[in-house]
Design a protein around this motif. Structure first.
Motif, short mmCIF file in Angstrom:
data_model
loop_
_atom_site.label_atom_id
_atom_site.label_comp_id
_atom_site.label_asym_id
_atom_site.label_seq_id
_atom_site.Cartn_x
_atom_site.Cartn_y
_atom_site.Cartn_z
N PRO A 53 0.81 -1.22 0.00
CA PRO A 53 0.00 0.00 0.00
C PRO A 53 0.84 1.27 0.00
CG PRO A 53 0.03 -0.97 2.20
CD PRO A 53 0.75 -1.93 1.31
N VAL A 54 0.35 2.26 -0.74
CA VAL A 54 1.00 3.56 -0.81
C VAL A 54 -0.06 4.62 -0.56
CG1 VAL A 54 2.20 5.21 -2.31
CG2 VAL A 54 2.75 2.78 -2.46
N LEU A 55 0.30 5.63 0.22
CA LEU A 55 -0.62 6.73 0.51
C LEU A 55 0.00 8.04 0.03
CD1 LEU A 55 -3.22 7.84 1.82
CD2 LEU A 55 -1.93 8.05 3.97
N PHE A 56 -0.64 8.67 -0.97
CA PHE A 56 -0.22 9.99 -1.43
C PHE A 56 -0.99 11.03 -0.63
CE2 PHE A 56 -0.15 7.19 -5.24
CZ PHE A 56 1.21 7.19 -5.47
N VAL A 57 -0.26 11.97 -0.04
CA VAL A 57 -0.87 12.99 0.80
C VAL A 57 -0.36 14.35 0.36
CG1 VAL A 57 -1.33 13.76 3.14
CG2 VAL A 57 -0.86 11.36 2.71
N GLY A 58 -1.29 15.29 0.05
CA GLY A 58 -0.83 16.59 -0.42
C GLY A 58 -1.86 17.68 -0.25
N ASN A 59 -1.51 18.86 -0.77
CA ASN A 59 -2.43 20.00 -0.75
C ASN A 59 -3.44 19.88 -1.88
OD1 ASN A 59 -0.08 20.61 -2.57
ND2 ASN A 59 -1.25 22.46 -2.99
N HIS A 60 -4.56 20.58 -1.71
CA HIS A 60 -5.66 20.49 -2.68
C HIS A 60 -5.83 21.83 -3.37
CE1 HIS A 60 -8.70 18.23 -4.51
NE2 HIS A 60 -9.63 18.20 -3.58
N MET A 61 -5.88 21.83 -4.71
CA MET A 61 -6.10 23.06 -5.46
C MET A 61 -7.58 23.44 -5.47
SD MET A 61 -3.66 22.94 -8.82
CE MET A 61 -1.94 22.43 -8.75
N MET A 62 -7.84 24.71 -5.78
CA MET A 62 -9.20 25.22 -5.88
C MET A 62 -10.04 24.38 -6.85
SD MET A 62 -11.59 27.45 -5.23
CE MET A 62 -10.85 28.86 -4.38
N LEU A 63 -11.25 24.03 -6.41
CA LEU A 63 -12.23 23.30 -7.23
C LEU A 63 -11.70 21.95 -7.71
CD1 LEU A 63 -13.64 26.27 -9.37
CD2 LEU A 63 -14.72 25.14 -7.41
#
Length: 391
Positions: A132-142
């Motif tokens: 298993p791999v979990l990608f975690v990041g910031n979210h862009m508008m819309l």
């Protein structure tokens, strides 16, 4: 007679899917489908604008794909977005991705990843193949980042990424509301999106999947002015312990580019001061299942609204996936809340570093602007990889 028929139709409990070509030569059938949607309790409509009429005589129409896209394919009484999921075939992928290919021209994403030795390279070769791999990041508008991210993994690495998505992608609390129709989100479900719940994450990790999570969720995706690239996360490390329990590799990533595509003119704060827009925000918010409604601070402000934006001549999207963080053998994180918090802050710090790196390096990209890219793409083909800054 019609009233009698409608009264009986209201008693139908079965799920119903109405399909139309969007080119129906009979106006009465178009009106009828809307009447049926209003009468039947569990009815959805899908329009296939590019197909002929009658729909079933069109060789390009795929009934099986249409059933899958509407999430009507299932093995049990109700749909299970984990066990019922079937990765799209190449033809299905092309069908759902074709309407978004213009984004490759408009924002031409630059994908960077990090090898185990810390070297940054262009492409996704630094991403672990085995889950298993979990990608975690910031979210862009819309959620402008969602399609470029998921599609690139499929195209470059043949990896199906399962996105943890807000419930508004899957259900509504009211019928015929102001939110986009569920059909608008078919593409995300076909590409592997699942409702964001702890139970679904558990199941995906157990299947050794590649999972994409935006901890900032709707609050980041519908952020306010001045909050570009700001992480608005819960205080508690919600996902860390589960990742450690399954020994998942956590890959922090940053994405930038929304400020090169649009300018936010009226955010939720501005619109809440205007009575008609305030009423619309309240109506939109009440149509979808609310997450973290009991959370305090900014994270608990899960307002849905239509941002009023000024489009710009498109710049470019950039994504950097940091060095994978191994969690296997980190039982100390499971036992100690402080250790879990420490890892949580480490992940946020790595994401901020990725964002900072991209914001600095894009200033040196000669092809950052669309007008600079078009001559290159016109000469080399629109599927060609456009150069970028030196890594």
């Amino acid at each position: 007679m019609q009233n009698h028929l409608n009264s009986n139709l209201r008693n139908v409990e079965a799920q119903t899917l109405i399909l139309n070509s969007g080119k129906d030569i009979l106006l009465s059938s178009i009106i009828e489908q809307e009447n049926l949607r209003g009468v039947l309790k569990r009815c959805e409509v899908r329009s296939f604008i590019g197909n002929g009429d009658p729909l079933f005589l069109d060789d390009n129409f795929d009934l099986v794909a249409a059933i899958k896209h509407a999430s009507y394919f299932r093995r049990g009484r109700s749909v299970d977005f984990i066990s019922d999921f079937m990765p799209p075939s190449p033809s299905e992928f092309d069908m759902v991705y074709d309407p978004f290919r213009w984004m490759d021209v408009a924002v031409n994403p630059v994908m960077l990843s990090t090898l185990d030795n810390g070297k940054i390279i262009r492409g996704l070769s630094g991403i672990p193949s085995e889950g298993p791999v979990l990608f975690v990041g910031n979210h862009m508008m819309l959620a402008m980042d969602l399609v470029p991210l998921v599609s690139r993994f499929s195209i470059e690495r043949n990896i199906t990424v399962r996105t943890m998505a807000h419930p508004l992608y899957f259900e509504r609390l009211t019928k015929d509301g102001k939110l986009p129709d569920l059909s608008f989100f078919d593409v995300f479900r076909v590409l592997g999106a699942v409702p964001v719940t702890a139970a679904n994450m558990y199941k995906l990790f157990k299947l050794k999947s590649h999972v994409l999570l935006f901890p900032g969720g709707i609050r980041e995706g519908y952020h306010r002015k001045g909050e570009d690239y700001k992480l608005i996360w819960p205080v508690e490390p919600e996902f860390v312990r589960m990742a450690v329990k399954f020994g998942a590799k956590i890959v922090p990533f940053g994405g930038v580019g929304e400020d090169d595509v649009l300018q936010l003119l009226l955010d939720s704060d501005d619109q809440m001061k205007i009575p008609p827009l305030k009423s619309l925000i309240e109506e939109l918010t009440n149509e979808a299942v609310r997450l973290r409604s009991d959370a305090g601070g900014e994270v608990g402000k899960q307002l849905l609204y239509y941002p009023i934006v000024l489009p710009k001549l498109p710049g470019r999207f950039y994504f950097l996936f940091g060095k994978p963080i191994p969690t296997e053998g980190r039982e100390d994180v499971l036992r100690n809340k402080d250790k879990a918090k420490e890892m949580y802050l480490e992940i946020q710090n790595e994401i901020d570093k990725c964002i900072g790196y991209l914001k600095e390096k894009r200033e040196k990209d000669p092809y950052r602007n669309l007008l600079a890219r078009l001559p290159y793409q016109g000469f080399n083909g629109f599927d060609s990889q456009v150069p970028t800054f030196d890594i």
